[in-house]
Write a protein that holds these residues in place. Structure first.
Motif, short mmCIF file in Angstrom:
data_model
loop_
_atom_site.label_atom_id
_atom_site.label_comp_id
_atom_site.label_asym_id
_atom_site.label_seq_id
_atom_site.Cartn_x
_atom_site.Cartn_y
_atom_site.Cartn_z
N ILE A 154 0.61 6.88 -1.23
CA ILE A 154 -0.55 6.49 -2.04
C ILE A 154 -1.74 6.18 -1.13
CG2 ILE A 154 -1.44 4.82 -3.71
CD1 ILE A 154 1.50 4.42 -4.62
N LEU A 155 -1.47 5.36 -0.11
CA LEU A 155 -2.50 5.00 0.87
C LEU A 155 -2.24 5.79 2.14
CD1 LEU A 155 -2.50 1.14 0.27
CD2 LEU A 155 -4.10 2.81 -0.67
N LYS A 156 -3.06 6.79 2.39
CA LYS A 156 -2.85 7.69 3.52
C LYS A 156 -3.56 7.19 4.78
CE LYS A 156 -2.77 12.04 2.58
NZ LYS A 156 -3.12 13.45 2.27
N LEU A 157 -2.87 7.30 5.92
CA LEU A 157 -3.49 6.96 7.19
C LEU A 157 -4.57 7.99 7.52
CD1 LEU A 157 -0.49 5.93 9.48
CD2 LEU A 157 -2.12 4.44 8.34
N GLN A 158 -5.78 7.52 7.78
CA GLN A 158 -6.88 8.41 8.11
C GLN A 158 -7.68 7.81 9.27
OE1 GLN A 158 -8.74 8.50 4.19
NE2 GLN A 158 -7.98 10.59 3.86
#
Length: 311
Positions: free
Chosen positions: A85-89
């Motif tokens: 859901i929360l992607k590392l960017q």
């Protein structure tokens, strides 16, 4: 040694540290799988590298580094994939003071729990070396190993409740927070009671996991029972601290970690052996479990729990 320091530590920090980001998004199975894969690979590679390839200690270190690398890779792969859901960017990797301060504050609680355990281990070993010699240092090492394993179920439940309690607390669902606290308390306490009874009734069974030396077994049995007396009270300490950290009350968690280990255990470990002999070292831990666990949970309930009921 250098291989472990420069390889293992970094991969463990990534694998275990970033694992929390997986669990907090309700992907508990995937989080568990990334850790389990590393453990299984380590178990498989150890005998191959140590015996088949004849690498000895170096082989064990290499197997550990490889297994932790795979675990860390799996964690990063998921957190950068499509399912998360929360992607590392990269754009979100820049530090912001308000978040760093909050994370540092909450993380200090876990750090203090770890460092106080280390302080107690040093004091215990120093006291045992002075009064009893190497035999009891071996015994204490075995007991500490058993304690680490026995603490895992209760600690796991306590840690698992943090994102759930924090989410509901932030959403204003205070009744759910209270229900969560009660549930994790009963679950952790039940687990710790079962383990405490097992260790108390069958101490030799646990000692023989680490040693079959009869002298060690004979001297360890009573020491193990004394050390683990009222061990189930640790559940209250674990839950009390976990709730405090989960709801952003880090100072409370830090205080009770220092209170139980530094203020209670360390002085008792030094003082009690002068009056009751070697047993004083092991009884010190039991006393701290009872006083520290009870004080931590009662304080948590009368500060955090009572306030939640009023809202």
């Amino acid at each position: 040694m250098l291989m472990i320091i420069w390889g293992y530590i970094y991969f463990v920090l990534i694998g275990l540290g970033m694992n929390s980001f997986i669990n907090s998004q309700s992907f508990a199975k995937i989080g568990m799988l990334t850790i389990l894969i590393g453990a299984i690979i380590n178990i498989i590679l150890d005998p191959i590298f140590i015996f088949t390839l004849g690498l000895g200690v170096k082989g064990a270190a290499l197997a550990t580094v490889i297994s932790q690398f795979i675990s860390a890779f799996g964690t990063i792969y998921f957190l950068t994939g499509k399912k998360t859901i929360l992607k590392l960017q990269i754009k979100n990797m820049f530090l912001k003071k308000k978040y760093v301060t909050k994370i540092f504050s909450l993380g200090t609680a876990g750090f203090m729990m770890a460092i106080t355990n280390s302080i107690v281990t040093i004091v215990c070993n120093a006291t045992l070396q002075t009064c009893c010699g190497d035999l009891y240092i071996v015994i204490m090492t075995i007991i500490n190993s058993i304690r680490e394993v026995a603490s895992l179920p209760g600690q796991g439940m306590a840690n698992a409740c943090q994102p759930v309690l924090g989410y509901n607390y932030g959403a204003g669902e205070y009744n759910r927070v209270l229900q969560g606290i009660k549930f994790v308390t009963l679950t952790s306490l039940s687990m710790m009671l079962i383990l405490w009874l097992s260790i108390t009734i069958f101490p030799e069974l646990f000692i023989k996991i680490f040693s079959h030396n009869q002298e060690i077994i004979n001297n360890s049995t009573s020491a193990l029972r004394l050390y683990f007396f009222v061990f189930f009270m640790m559940a209250f300490q674990m839950v009390g601290q976990a709730v405090a950290v989960g709801l952003g009350k880090a100072k409370q968690a830090i205080f009770f970690s220092v209170f139980r280990k530094v203020i209670i255990v360390v002085p008792l470990t030094i003082i009690l052996p002068a009056y009751i002999g070697i047993n004083g070292v092991f009884i010190a831990e039991a006393i701290s479990n009872f006083i520290g666990g009870g004080a931590c949970y009662i304080t948590m309930w009368f500060t955090i729990g009572r306030n939640l009921k009023k809202v």
